[in-house]
Design a protein around this motif. Structure first.
Motif, short mmCIF file in Angstrom:
data_model
loop_
_atom_site.label_atom_id
_atom_site.label_comp_id
_atom_site.label_asym_id
_atom_site.label_seq_id
_atom_site.Cartn_x
_atom_site.Cartn_y
_atom_site.Cartn_z
N LEU A 31 51.30 44.04 48.75
CA LEU A 31 49.90 43.65 48.57
C LEU A 31 49.16 44.61 47.63
N VAL A 32 49.47 45.90 47.74
CA VAL A 32 48.79 46.89 46.90
C VAL A 32 49.18 46.73 45.44
N HIS A 35 48.07 43.49 43.59
CA HIS A 35 46.63 43.28 43.49
C HIS A 35 46.20 43.28 42.02
N ARG A 36 45.53 42.24 41.60
CA ARG A 36 45.01 42.10 40.24
C ARG A 36 46.10 42.20 39.18
N SER A 37 47.25 41.62 39.48
CA SER A 37 48.33 41.59 38.49
C SER A 37 49.09 40.28 38.63
N LEU A 123 45.27 51.78 43.84
CA LEU A 123 44.07 50.95 43.87
C LEU A 123 42.93 51.57 43.07
N THR A 126 43.72 51.07 39.41
CA THR A 126 43.55 49.66 39.07
C THR A 126 42.07 49.30 38.99
N ARG A 127 41.29 49.84 39.91
CA ARG A 127 39.85 49.54 39.94
C ARG A 127 39.17 49.96 38.65
#
Length: 220
Positions: A31-32, A35-37, A123, A126-127
């Motif tokens: 999940l980590v 995320h956003r990929s 995270l 990525t943020r």
């Protein structure tokens, strides 16, 4: 918390604890990193299962050199059936493997702490889009006939519509009858002006023109 929970021989409760921790941390790791990929369902499933598989392998080896060599030989066969992945996917696989290794040694606390640190770090990066190309930077591909001289052909348009331009690659296409020019361009606005594309089409014989974001392979 930092000590191994393994016993010799391994008991059923200890085995179940390690497997449960591996399954939970595997799903959370997937999940980590997803995320956003962009990702496939098969990669997500493999990433979630990897800690559990590695954990069991380490438990089975448990100091046995012969078994360790046999397992290493079996794992080398996997790479011949795998496709190249992105750098993010490779990092995710290594993270899942480290978690599985720690759990296979019974270090549940260390595996959990490593996951929390890796997840928080990933995270956060990525943020803030760490290392990502600016939204103003695009990749431009222009196709021209082979009898056109591409040197300086679009310089006035680049000066008018872009703030920076770099010719990255020139290659022939369509049996050598066409040239494809690949540029790295930076616009002053996020939206690419339609007039820019129209003027290029009027100059390249209305052949293909494409503008898009950089692929990960192009940025390596």
């Amino acid at each position: 918390m930092m000590n191994s929970v393994l016993t010799n021989p391994i008991t059923l409760p200890v085995f179940l604890v390690c497997m449960a921790a591996a399954m939970a941390l595997g799903v959370l790791t997937a999940l980590v990193f997803l995320h956003r990929s962009r990702h496939s369902a098969s990669f997500a499933l493999a990433l979630a299962m990897l800690p559990m598989v590695v954990c069991l392998v380490i438990m089975l080896v448990n100091g046995n050199v012969g078994t360790g060599v046999a397992v290493a030989g079996a794992f080398t066969l996997v790479r011949f059936r795998s496709v190249p992945g992105t750098a993010r996917e490779i990092a995710a696989i290594f993270t899942a493997m480290v978690i599985g290794l720690a759990l296979g040694m019974g270090l549940v606390g260390i595996a959990a702490m490593f996951f929390l640190l890796a997840a928080g770090f990933t995270l956060a990066l990525t943020r803030f889009n760490f290392g990502a190309a600016s939204r103003y930077e695009k990749q431009l591909r222009i196709t021209i006939p082979e009898n056109f001289s591409y040197e300086g052909l679009f310089d006035d348009l680049f000066e008018k519509y872009t703030s920076a331009t770099y010719l990255r690659k020139v290659q022939t296409t369509n049996m050598g009858t066409l040239f494809e020019l690949t540029y790295d361009v930076r616009f002053s606005d996020i939206v690419v002006p339609k007039e820019f594309i129209d003027e290029i089409r009027a100059r390249n014989g209305n052949l293909n023109v494409s503008i898009g974001d950089f692929s990960e392979k192009e940025m390596l």
